[in-house]
Design an enzyme around this catalytic site. Structure first.
Site, mmCIF file in Angstrom:
data_model
loop_
_atom_site.group_PDB
_atom_site.id
_atom_site.type_symbol
_atom_site.label_atom_id
_atom_site.label_comp_id
_atom_site.label_asym_id
_atom_site.label_seq_id
_atom_site.Cartn_x
_atom_site.Cartn_y
_atom_site.Cartn_z
ATOM 1 N N TRP A 101 33.781 53.139 53.557
ATOM 2 C CA TRP A 101 32.789 53.061 54.638
ATOM 3 C C TRP A 101 32.831 51.713 55.337
ATOM 4 O O TRP A 101 32.702 51.628 56.551
ATOM 5 C CB TRP A 101 31.394 53.393 54.122
ATOM 6 C CG TRP A 101 31.329 54.799 53.612
ATOM 7 C CD1 TRP A 101 31.121 55.202 52.319
ATOM 8 C CD2 TRP A 101 31.529 56.006 54.375
ATOM 9 N NE1 TRP A 101 31.177 56.577 52.240
ATOM 10 C CE2 TRP A 101 31.417 57.088 53.472
ATOM 11 C CE3 TRP A 101 31.788 56.272 55.720
ATOM 12 C CZ2 TRP A 101 31.557 58.423 53.890
ATOM 13 C CZ3 TRP A 101 31.925 57.596 56.135
ATOM 14 C CH2 TRP A 101 31.812 58.648 55.229
ATOM 15 N N ASP A 171 25.008 47.974 55.597
ATOM 16 C CA ASP A 171 24.892 49.426 55.491
ATOM 17 C C ASP A 171 24.320 49.703 54.106
ATOM 18 O O ASP A 171 24.976 49.440 53.100
ATOM 19 C CB ASP A 171 26.291 50.042 55.656
ATOM 20 C CG ASP A 171 26.318 51.549 55.385
ATOM 21 O OD1 ASP A 171 25.274 52.125 55.036
ATOM 22 O OD2 ASP A 171 27.411 52.142 55.538
ATOM 23 N N LYS A 195 20.763 60.364 51.669
ATOM 24 C CA LYS A 195 21.038 60.157 50.257
ATOM 25 C C LYS A 195 19.750 59.890 49.487
ATOM 26 O O LYS A 195 19.409 60.610 48.560
ATOM 27 C CB LYS A 195 22.025 59.011 50.070
ATOM 28 C CG LYS A 195 23.352 59.341 50.735
ATOM 29 C CD LYS A 195 24.213 58.148 50.966
ATOM 30 C CE LYS A 195 25.339 58.451 51.924
ATOM 31 N NZ LYS A 195 26.191 59.596 51.543
HETATM 32 C C1 LIG Z 1 27.638 53.834 52.530
HETATM 33 C C2 LIG Z 1 27.850 54.895 53.549
HETATM 34 N N1 LIG Z 1 27.974 54.551 54.850
HETATM 35 C C3 LIG Z 1 28.169 55.477 55.791
HETATM 36 C C4 LIG Z 1 28.260 56.807 55.492
HETATM 37 C C5 LIG Z 1 28.475 57.788 56.610
HETATM 38 O O1 LIG Z 1 27.273 58.350 56.936
HETATM 39 P P1 LIG Z 1 27.110 59.435 58.079
HETATM 40 O O2 LIG Z 1 27.724 60.686 57.562
HETATM 41 O O3 LIG Z 1 25.619 59.525 58.235
HETATM 42 O O4 LIG Z 1 27.772 58.948 59.305
HETATM 43 C C6 LIG Z 1 28.133 57.206 54.141
HETATM 44 C C7 LIG Z 1 28.166 58.566 53.693
HETATM 45 O O5 LIG Z 1 28.231 59.597 53.914
HETATM 46 C C8 LIG Z 1 27.938 56.225 53.174
HETATM 47 O O6 LIG Z 1 27.832 56.567 51.878
#
Ligand SMILES: Cc1ncc(COP(=O)(O)O)c(C=O)c1O
Length: 360
Positions: A101, A171, A195
């Protein structure tokens, strides 16, 4: 089939009380004759819902008045672009890459300016958090970026990086509200709620007011400009109303449990049950260095793909679902967010003990 123990990394388990309350209010929200899904985002009822949600979040995280709270859409991934577009005043930002991520956020930032990878743990499959006490932070860096809890790899920053005075952008998608946090140490805290907080479709951005600017990068879409959203109190356009309503209920549920101190205590207890088992097991083994272990996401392996598959199949049949590890790590991963009850983890460990005996 009744309710299972859901170890999904996200969207993930929500508190049963919250789901029951939402079910009870589904057809007729507080006597207004309609569901929250059906009401105008400009209605009196929704105004109360979003204001209370914000206040409860402010109370829980002790958010100072000089920070704005935004309820947005587009998931955490859209913030990978919004952050550089809004914050790269000098066109430079430093990224600490501790997983997929953070890497995606870094790659996206590269499209908008000079994004510099100042540290990474990719050399060991992101199984640890690098030392961030004295990084070569760029003098011109507009911010330093981290993914505080790495959902896929199961690592967590136990100590925030030394940003040498630059704003920290974090994040927190997979550790949101899992323990107390000092908001003043951050410029931006953001995360998808799917989550630890609510249904997919809402991303919460907590941003220090001085970082909200009008002179953002040219070409920044109006919707991605923090100022647009901040000036309109997240109601520039139709927000994800129902998702915000559920988040609000989860905030109240956390308050009722005793707030973030209580969450931390509970989460430490749950994680300890699982890690203690892994540390003595002859079959299962954790994949992360001990000092950087996440309280939320616990990856583990047997070292044998067929045995992993057998375990996942038998666990699923026994009501322990979504234990398959991320495709880039393999093995298993148990996500044990706020809403996972302690007995869910205890029963999982009992099941793992039994499986280990049967497969010795
Ligand atoms: C730490 C983290 N950042 C970003 C994301 C991406 O999130 P999204 O699907 O809401 O764009 C995720 C997981 O799905 C994540 O675990």
């Amino acid at each position: 089939m009744g309710r299972v123990y859901n170890f999904s990394a996200g969207p993930a388990v929500l508190p049963e009380e919250v789901l029951q309350e939402a079910a009870a209010e589904m057809m007729d929200y507080k006597g207004c004759g309609m569901s929250v899904m059906e009401m105008s985002h400009r209605s009196k009822e929704f105004d109360t819902i979003i204001k209370e949600a914000e206040q409860d979040l402010r109370d829980l995280m002790n958010i100072p008045d000089n920070y704005k709270v935004l309820f947005l859409q587009g998931g955490a991934s859209q913030q990978f672009s919004a952050i550089p577009m809004n914050l790269m005043k000098n066109g430079v930002a430093d990224y600490i890459v501790t997983g997929q991520w953070a890497k995606k956020a870094y790659q996206e930032a590269c499209r908008y300016g000079k994004a510099v990878k100042v540290a990474s743990s990719e050399d060991k499959t992101f199984s640890y958090i690098p030392d961030c006490s004295d990084l070569p932070i760029d003098e011109d860096a507009d911010y330093v970026y981290i993914c505080e809890n790495n959902t896929i790899y199961g690592t967590k920053f136990k100590k925030l990086p030394n940003t040498k005075g630059k704003p920290l952008v974090a994040d927190v998608s997979s550790c949101f509200l899992s323990e107390p946090v000092d908001v003043t140490k951050y410029g931006v805290i953001y995360g998808g709620v799917q989550k630890n907080i609510g249904p997919a479709g809402v991303v919460i951005v907590i941003i220090r007011e001085d970082l909200i600017r009008d002179d953002v990068m040219e070409g920044t879409p109006t919707m991605l400009k923090y100022k647009t959203q901040a000036d309109a109190d997240s109601l520039y356009n139709t927000p994800p109303c129902y998702g915000i309503y559920i988040c609000g209920k989860v905030f109240k549920w956390i308050k009722k449990q005793g707030g973030l101190e209580a969450m931390k205590e509970r989460n430490e207890k749950k994680a300890k049950i699982l890690y203690d088992f892994l540390d003595q097991s002859k079959l299962f083994k954790g994949t992360v260095v001990k000092e950087d272990r996440s309280l939320m996401n616990v990856p583990f392996v047997t070292g044998d793909k067929d045995m992993d598959a057998k375990f996942i199949a038998e666990a699923t049949a026994a009501g322990f679902v979504n234990l398959k590890g991320h495709r880039t790590v393999g093995g298993m991963r148990a996500s044990i967010y706020n809403a996972m009850p302690i007995e869910g983890v205890q029963k999982l460990v009992e099941f793992m003990e039994k499986f280990e005996k049967e497969n010795a």
